[in-house]
Design an enzyme around this catalytic site. Structure first.
Site, short mmCIF file in Angstrom:
data_model
loop_
_atom_site.label_atom_id
_atom_site.label_comp_id
_atom_site.label_asym_id
_atom_site.label_seq_id
_atom_site.Cartn_x
_atom_site.Cartn_y
_atom_site.Cartn_z
N GLU A 38 1.82 -0.14 6.42
CA GLU A 38 1.70 0.79 5.29
C GLU A 38 1.65 2.24 5.76
O GLU A 38 2.23 3.13 5.13
CB GLU A 38 0.44 0.46 4.47
CG GLU A 38 0.51 -0.85 3.72
CD GLU A 38 1.66 -0.92 2.72
OE1 GLU A 38 2.11 0.16 2.27
OE2 GLU A 38 2.11 -2.03 2.42
N ASP A 80 3.43 2.22 -5.46
CA ASP A 80 4.26 3.09 -4.63
C ASP A 80 5.44 3.58 -5.46
O ASP A 80 5.52 3.34 -6.68
CB ASP A 80 4.72 2.35 -3.37
CG ASP A 80 5.72 1.23 -3.67
OD1 ASP A 80 5.92 0.90 -4.86
OD2 ASP A 80 6.30 0.69 -2.72
N TYR A 132 -3.27 3.81 -2.85
CA TYR A 132 -2.15 2.88 -2.69
C TYR A 132 -2.33 1.98 -1.46
O TYR A 132 -2.21 0.75 -1.53
CB TYR A 132 -0.82 3.63 -2.59
CG TYR A 132 0.28 2.78 -2.01
CD1 TYR A 132 0.81 1.72 -2.75
CD2 TYR A 132 0.72 2.97 -0.70
CE1 TYR A 132 1.78 0.89 -2.21
CE2 TYR A 132 1.69 2.13 -0.15
CZ TYR A 132 2.21 1.11 -0.90
OH TYR A 132 3.16 0.28 -0.36
#
Length: 356
Positions: A41, A142, A124
């Protein structure tokens, strides 16, 4: 915000597509290890998946655990990160790896609040780690997910504003399969990446087509709504590669900017482009080197380097001198060892093609 019958239909249609037609493959897909999820990520922030895959694989191979990453030197990590840009992500990566290792016994927090307390992890990323590693009922939002939702609901709130992001997060959390959030999050991201694409969306194979507001009105190209783009700032950078007896002069940037902690050569920055003849003199660089000891080996054409909010015009000058120049912030290193240091991508591109 979302009618119950719409949610039921949305989940059923999305699930059918995900488990029977979604063929998107990625090396981190299905992983439950919070370290590797976190790593993927952080790499994918501001980075295309196609580019991020090789970096993810390199990091996992070099640092298979958060302990290994925490034990590496900053320069080693920056060197592996080289070319990804947005180096604040790398600084946060190093900081968090050391914190998790030294203060949390190598275990990532299993709560949203705990994940958000780590440097570089926002809503997120916390939702991604929490849902994929710990099955926490958190929806990711996202760019891909926000594009799907903004088109489906024809939302006119710009998604690149705080209000717009919050709205998309609320909708995503309303639709979320609370009992099994991982499949929902993965399906939404994959749908946005492979079907509901920014340009030329494949609406003919979209499982949500029947109730998609943008599709029904043929307004797919109008969503998601974004604010007017900010005009990029222009910067003019002049780099001097000063060579003396097989050594090159470099320094580590300490300014708190996008290239903090990376290395560079002698640099002069201007607000306007300079006369090309001007930079050929030691005086331009504020160096007390006599002209007779100044041998120009290479003078590059301006190189354009585009960042999100900056347009950089760079010129490189390679000069050989027989005079040992001294400066507190600079260090002479062997020319053959230059590639061991982490430089901004702008500089490595020049080195790869014109110098080493």
């Amino acid at each position: 915000m979302v009618e119950k019958q719409v949610k039921v239909w949305f989940l059923r249609s999305l699930k059918q597509w995900h488990f029977h037609k979604n063929e998107r493959e990625m090396p981190w897909k299905g992983i439950k290890d919070p370290y590797k999820i976190w790593l993927s990520e952080i790499i994918l922030q501001q980075t295309r998946v196609e580019q991020g895959i090789s970096y993810f694989q390199a990091f996992v191979e070099t640092y298979p655990t958060v302990h290994k990453l925490a034990q590496a030197t900053d320069n080693e990590v920056f060197k592996l990160w080289e070319g990804l840009g947005y180096y604040s992500r790398c600084r946060n990566l190093i900081h968090t790896a050391k914190l998790v290792t030294n203060e949390l016994n190598g275990v990532f927090p299993s709560t949203r609040e705990g994940l958000l307390s780590l440097k570089g992890i926002g809503p997120y990323t916390a939702a991604a780690i929490g849902s994929f590693a710990y099955a926490l009922p958190l929806a990711v939002a996202d760019g891909n997910v926000m594009r799907v939702l903004s088109r489906f609901f024809a939302s006119k709130t710009p998604i690149d504003t705080v209000q717009g992001k919050r709205k998309m997060e609320e909708i995503a959390n309303t639709l979320l399969d609370k009992k099994d959030p991982a499949w929902f999050n993965q399906a939404m991201m994959d749908l946005g990446a492979t079907v509901c694409k920014p340009k030329s969306p494949a609406c003919n194979v979209c499982p949500l087509q029947k109730k998609c507001s943008a599709f029904q009105k043929k307004h797919q190209d109008r969503f998601p709504v974004k604010r007017q783009k900010i005009k990029p700032q222009k910067r003019f950078l002049y780099y001097l590669l000063l060579e003396q007896k097989g050594q090159i002069l470099i320094r580590k940037r300490t300014q708190k900017d996008i290239w903090q902690d990376l290395f560079e050569f002698v640099l002069v920055e201007k607000d306007e482009p300079c006369d090309q003849k001007e930079i050929l003199s030691p005086r331009f660089w504020d160096l007390k080197i006599p002209l007779k000891s100044w041998q120009v080996l290479h003078h590059s054409q301006p190189v354009l380097h585009q960042l999100s909010h900056q347009q950089i015009h760079a010129v490189f000058l390679i000069v050989r001198t027989d005079m040992k120049y001294k400066a507190d912030e600079y260090t002479w290193v062997a020319k053959k060892e230059i590639r061991q240091f982490a430089f901004p991508r702008l500089i490595t591109r020049f080195l790869e093609h014109h110098f080493l």
